[in-house]
Design a protein around this motif. Sequence first.
Motif, PDB file in Angstrom:
ATOM      1  N   SER A 154     -30.750  19.305 -23.520  1.00 62.92           N
ATOM      2  CA  SER A 154     -31.726  18.532 -23.036  1.00 62.92           C
ATOM      3  C   SER A 154     -32.124  18.979 -21.705  1.00 62.92           C
ATOM      4  O   SER A 154     -31.537  19.928 -21.340  1.00 62.92           O
ATOM      5  CB  SER A 154     -31.256  17.219 -22.555  1.00 62.92           C
ATOM      6  N   ARG A 155     -33.494  18.608 -21.424  1.00 63.26           N
ATOM      7  CA  ARG A 155     -34.069  18.835 -20.128  1.00 63.26           C
ATOM      8  C   ARG A 155     -34.179  17.783 -19.235  1.00 63.26           C
ATOM      9  O   ARG A 155     -34.590  16.610 -19.537  1.00 63.26           O
ATOM     10  CB  ARG A 155     -35.494  19.534 -20.299  1.00 63.26           C
ATOM     11  N   LEU A 156     -34.033  17.872 -17.899  1.00 65.75           N
ATOM     12  CA  LEU A 156     -33.875  16.867 -16.956  1.00 65.75           C
ATOM     13  C   LEU A 156     -35.338  16.653 -16.514  1.00 65.75           C
ATOM     14  O   LEU A 156     -36.220  17.310 -16.175  1.00 65.75           O
ATOM     15  CB  LEU A 156     -33.082  17.364 -15.660  1.00 65.75           C
ATOM     16  N   ALA A 157     -35.797  15.294 -16.781  1.00 66.73           N
ATOM     17  CA  ALA A 157     -37.092  15.108 -16.599  1.00 66.73           C
ATOM     18  C   ALA A 157     -37.611  14.255 -15.168  1.00 66.73           C
ATOM     19  O   ALA A 157     -38.423  14.330 -14.762  1.00 66.73           O
ATOM     20  CB  ALA A 157     -37.702  14.250 -17.689  1.00 66.73           C
ATOM     21  N   ALA A 158     -36.368  13.387 -14.918  1.00 66.90           N
ATOM     22  CA  ALA A 158     -36.399  12.988 -13.561  1.00 66.90           C
ATOM     23  C   ALA A 158     -35.049  12.579 -13.010  1.00 66.90           C
ATOM     24  O   ALA A 158     -34.092  12.338 -13.913  1.00 66.90           O
ATOM     25  CB  ALA A 158     -37.218  11.535 -13.580  1.00 66.90           C
ATOM     26  N   GLY A 159     -34.913  12.512 -11.624  1.00 67.73           N
ATOM     27  CA  GLY A 159     -33.656  12.172 -11.193  1.00 67.73           C
ATOM     28  C   GLY A 159     -32.981  13.555 -11.100  1.00 67.73           C
ATOM     29  O   GLY A 159     -33.224  14.533 -10.975  1.00 67.73           O
ATOM     30  N   ARG A 160     -31.299  13.517 -11.309  1.00 67.28           N
ATOM     31  CA  ARG A 160     -30.426  14.308 -11.266  1.00 67.28           C
ATOM     32  C   ARG A 160     -29.321  14.212 -12.341  1.00 67.28           C
ATOM     33  O   ARG A 160     -29.279  13.054 -12.936  1.00 67.28           O
ATOM     34  CB  ARG A 160     -29.795  14.354  -9.842  1.00 67.28           C
ATOM     35  N   TRP A 161     -28.918  15.382 -12.687  1.00 73.01           N
ATOM     36  CA  TRP A 161     -27.693  15.203 -13.980  1.00 73.01           C
ATOM     37  C   TRP A 161     -26.486  14.124 -13.173  1.00 73.01           C
ATOM     38  O   TRP A 161     -26.364  14.323 -12.079  1.00 73.01           O
ATOM     39  CB  TRP A 161     -27.222  16.585 -13.998  1.00 73.01           C
ATOM     40  N   PRO A 162     -26.226  13.701 -14.164  1.00 76.30           N
ATOM     41  CA  PRO A 162     -24.982  12.770 -13.909  1.00 76.30           C
ATOM     42  C   PRO A 162     -23.625  13.689 -13.694  1.00 76.30           C
ATOM     43  O   PRO A 162     -23.579  14.668 -14.169  1.00 76.30           O
ATOM     44  CB  PRO A 162     -24.644  11.687 -15.182  1.00 76.30           C
ATOM     45  N   ALA A 163     -22.805  13.162 -12.784  1.00 79.44           N
ATOM     46  CA  ALA A 163     -21.585  14.014 -12.568  1.00 79.44           C
ATOM     47  C   ALA A 163     -20.480  12.990 -12.290  1.00 79.44           C
ATOM     48  O   ALA A 163     -20.637  12.039 -11.872  1.00 79.44           O
ATOM     49  CB  ALA A 163     -21.787  14.857 -11.124  1.00 79.44           C
ATOM     50  N   SER A 164     -19.326  13.747 -12.373  1.00 79.39           N
ATOM     51  CA  SER A 164     -17.989  12.830 -12.138  1.00 79.39           C
ATOM     52  C   SER A 164     -17.437  13.057 -11.001  1.00 79.39           C
ATOM     53  O   SER A 164     -17.483  14.174 -10.230  1.00 79.39           O
ATOM     54  CB  SER A 164     -17.095  13.291 -13.378  1.00 79.39           C
ATOM     55  N   ARG A 165     -17.415  11.878 -10.101  1.00 84.49           N
ATOM     56  CA  ARG A 165     -16.568  12.206  -8.648  1.00 84.49           C
ATOM     57  C   ARG A 165     -15.255  12.038  -8.796  1.00 84.49           C
ATOM     58  O   ARG A 165     -14.472  10.802  -8.858  1.00 84.49           O
ATOM     59  CB  ARG A 165     -17.158  10.800  -7.824  1.00 84.49           C
ATOM     60  N   GLY A 166     -14.227  13.156  -8.696  1.00 78.98           N
ATOM     61  CA  GLY A 166     -12.746  12.981  -8.689  1.00 78.98           C
ATOM     62  C   GLY A 166     -12.317  12.955  -9.887  1.00 78.98           C
ATOM     63  O   GLY A 166     -12.921  13.089 -11.056  1.00 78.98           O
ATOM     64  N   GLU A 167     -11.235  12.766 -10.083  1.00 77.57           N
ATOM     65  CA  GLU A 167     -10.517  12.757 -11.506  1.00 77.57           C
ATOM     66  C   GLU A 167     -10.743  11.193 -11.917  1.00 77.57           C
ATOM     67  O   GLU A 167     -10.432  10.023 -11.364  1.00 77.57           O
ATOM     68  CB  GLU A 167      -9.073  12.719 -11.442  1.00 77.57           C
ATOM     69  N   VAL A 168     -11.524  10.914 -13.100  1.00 76.66           N
ATOM     70  CA  VAL A 168     -11.742   9.686 -13.751  1.00 76.66           C
ATOM     71  C   VAL A 168     -10.797   9.031 -14.422  1.00 76.66           C
ATOM     72  O   VAL A 168     -10.034  10.029 -15.308  1.00 76.66           O
ATOM     73  CB  VAL A 168     -12.829   9.752 -14.388  1.00 76.66           C
ATOM     74  N   THR A 169      -9.981   8.009 -14.282  1.00 73.94           N
ATOM     75  CA  THR A 169      -8.929   7.390 -14.885  1.00 73.94           C
ATOM     76  C   THR A 169      -9.616   5.896 -15.540  1.00 73.94           C
ATOM     77  O   THR A 169     -10.803   5.614 -15.428  1.00 73.94           O
ATOM     78  CB  THR A 169      -7.855   7.178 -14.204  1.00 73.94           C
ATOM     79  N   ALA A 170      -8.728   5.292 -16.275  1.00 73.56           N
ATOM     80  CA  ALA A 170      -9.022   3.840 -16.637  1.00 73.56           C
ATOM     81  C   ALA A 170      -9.089   2.976 -15.550  1.00 73.56           C
ATOM     82  O   ALA A 170      -9.784   1.904 -15.906  1.00 73.56           O
ATOM     83  CB  ALA A 170      -7.846   3.521 -17.525  1.00 73.56           C
ATOM     84  N   ASP A 171      -8.823   3.370 -14.521  1.00 73.53           N
ATOM     85  CA  ASP A 171      -9.123   2.316 -13.501  1.00 73.53           C
ATOM     86  C   ASP A 171     -10.424   2.591 -12.462  1.00 73.53           C
ATOM     87  O   ASP A 171     -10.701   2.048 -11.674  1.00 73.53           O
ATOM     88  CB  ASP A 171      -7.944   2.495 -12.345  1.00 73.53           C
ATOM     89  N   THR A 172     -10.925   3.619 -12.907  1.00 70.54           N
ATOM     90  CA  THR A 172     -12.209   4.005 -12.213  1.00 70.54           C
ATOM     91  C   THR A 172     -13.156   2.920 -12.304  1.00 70.54           C
ATOM     92  O   THR A 172     -13.405   2.521 -13.639  1.00 70.54           O
ATOM     93  CB  THR A 172     -12.899   5.362 -12.748  1.00 70.54           C
TER      94      THR A 172
END
Length: 921
Positions: A154-172
Amino acid sequence: MTAAKIPAACAPWVRTRLRTAPGISAALAVLVFLTAFLAAAFPRSVDAYETKALRHDIATASPGLSVLEVTTPPPSLAAPRPVREQVMREEALAEVDRALVKDLPGPLRADLPLSSYGVHTSKPIVAREAWLPRPYAMPPQLHYAVPSELGEHSRLAAGRWPASRGEVTADTREVEAAVTQETAAELKMRPGSTIAVPTQSGKPLTVRITGLVTPLHPKSGYWAVDPLYRAPSLVADPGSPTPVFYWQATLLLAPDTGPALLGTTGEPELYWRIAPDHSGLTAADAPRLRDAVASLENGPGLLKLRALAGPNTTLTTDLDAILDAYAAMGRAIGPVVTVAAVGIGAVAAVVLLMTGGLIGARRHHELALLRSRGGSLPGIAGRLLAETAVAVLPAAALGLLLAVLLIGEARWWPALTGAASVAALVCVALPLRTTLHHRRPLLHGAREDVVHARPSRRRTVAELTLLVLATGAVVALRRRGTATGPDLLVSSAPVLVGLIAALVLVRLYPLPLRLAARPVARLRGAVGFLALARAGRAATSGTLPLLALLIALTTAAFGGSVLAGVGDARDDAALRTVGADARISGENLGPAGIPDGLARTVRAMDGVGSVTAVRIEYSVPLAAALDVRGDTGRATLLGVEPGSYARLARETGLPTLPVELLKAGEGPGEALPAIASPEVAKLLGDQPHTIQSEGGDITVRVAAVRSRTSAVTDSGFLIVDSAGLVTRRPTTLMVTGTAPDAAELRAAAHDAGRFTVRLRSQVREAFVDTPMQSGAERIYGAAVAAGAGYALLAVLLSLLQSAPERRALLARLRTMGLTTRQGRRLLAFEAMPQALLAAFGGLLVGWATIALLAPGIDLAALALAGGEPGSPDTASLRADLWSLVLPALGVVVLAGAVAGVQAWWASRRGSIKELRAGDTR
């Protein structure tokens, strides 16, 4: 000192023969080269178009059908939470993906750029945000997915690409996501929007939208397997008694955020979508590919998948259905193509035998001299085999090489078998047939002509056996058809019919010669009598040329009729679908119908002959409004102007309509005369019947019955005069003409409203959409050309075989006062009986063969693949006049031309050279 080399007592036999008669060897090599090329090219052509068809079917299928989707739920709740989280991370998913791709059973291979993997929720989750659109007051339901390599697809049309902040768990409690521009437009989303996703712990998971993306390849499997990835969809609520719709869409989460979905109520699952790589597949791989897919769905392959991905892994795909459809088309087309192959193979074999007979006849005296001086049969056969092989084997190898170079992506061993069969036939048949004529001394002057020949008992038994085989082949083909797959006996039916006809004609050939010779003998001129006497003195070996001609003409006529039947079936199917040369439809636009200005605009266009306005109402109850029930019969009602619609039927070649019977009466309450289909006529009967139309109830009476009509393809229709309807506005324009311009028609329809335009020529092209169809048609075109060519070659060989004897005859007759003109007439008249017999017999046998075999040959798969549901299910074989007449006429013309050339050439040679002392000709 070395001893001097003793020269050979004589030159080598093969070298001497090739130097003495290079023309004969070269001609034989050319014939073998062409025949070996055809024998090698046919199986390679079949392999090539079947391979292209297999790749085409997989490549053009919807990714949702062809992709192999492997899914598995995360580990159960009994497993430790870190273990459950670990399997949903990017690294673990990628490792399983590599293992799955590596362990795919051959010939199944993955197309890595089009494959993907990830985590998604299997159940939608209701989104309660007030700013989301709610059609019918229903909140949208959203899916959440963590697809792999989002940035590469895909190509980014608006905003920014989503990213993960740190290690994602079930409690995130917060993750980022992206949506496509189509989803954002429909659901009013933008960068910064948040969605609260309920979880099992009670604390919501916040999904923040950070960017809008545009798919690079929207039709690829990455986006098309689950259409919600690309665009939202309005879904009907199954629990509502009235039609109620709500939005469904998918949010694309940041990479490596899959563990966050463990706490949601969306029942997340892991998936791997493996797109099959069709680039290396061949037709021979199709059965193994089908077995591989079956093994992965329910077999040993599924056990391997579960060992790699998890114990509850499943694989879903419709690739097996694609392969089944491909195999079904191959089974339908294969027998029809085999008929052409058997016919061309038979006539080629006969022509090769004729060539061997011609060469053997030219060397008869030479070999008789060798035999009289002590030559043994094995020795003579060995020498003939050696000199034949020197010319034939290289020619066959070159034919094979040319077929391999011209036709790629096919198996080599069927082509090798075909070329080797041609070489073996010539190398064995020519020496064997020539040598067997010298088993015992032959008395010079013994008559072996067709008039005085008496068939032996063995020949009679052989002919009766062939008759039984031909009868069995015709009966089997008429009963079983070609749907059971290739069958050698069934496929050889045209050849066997031609063979029996040739044998019958040879037995009957002396009768017309004897009858014609009597009145001709009383005429003053001697040319006619000599010509018939010479034709009657033709050797009994003339059966072989006649056999070659009849089989070749039958094959050419059969192939041409197949092509004509395919074309007729497509024309008829396109006519059924469109109803005219062009069609402008507005049936779904309500009561407004077609405006009068559009009809006038279309009539004024170049290439338009006539425009017929028709009102079409679908699914009209065949009962009054108060009497309509669930089981009331329905039909399509057509309101037409009788004269215009009858003209349309004539122009399109459909059954004529009785205009006077169709016109509505002027009396109030009088029943409308109607033309009905057989099904509707049976329901309504002969008495007036009230039916419900859009303008109210009308009373109709069946005045005539027709099986089909122009405007609709339904089996149930009712045609009435539109003057008797309350609502008369036409909904369809039927356009006829020499060449209606599609662009002009569409432009006019677009300016007038949302009307659809369909052209019969474009619909016809849609029936040819697979390489298997086009490949089979090319083979039949080549079969027609090859059959006609071999027929002409058989005529030429037959006349060349008797050329020396004819030249000697003309030389003798010239010494008795025969003029050059009389000599030409003599040779032409002598060649005509057999040429006319072959032409008339080929014409008759070709027509009879098609008439006998037509009920068992269905050309629907060859003609109508890719057609529409309204198309007919069968396409029958019919005799094509040009395919019957042209080859037969060519035989007569060539025979006369060759005879004339022989007479002209003989007149230029002196009689001294022809009348040598001791010549027995």
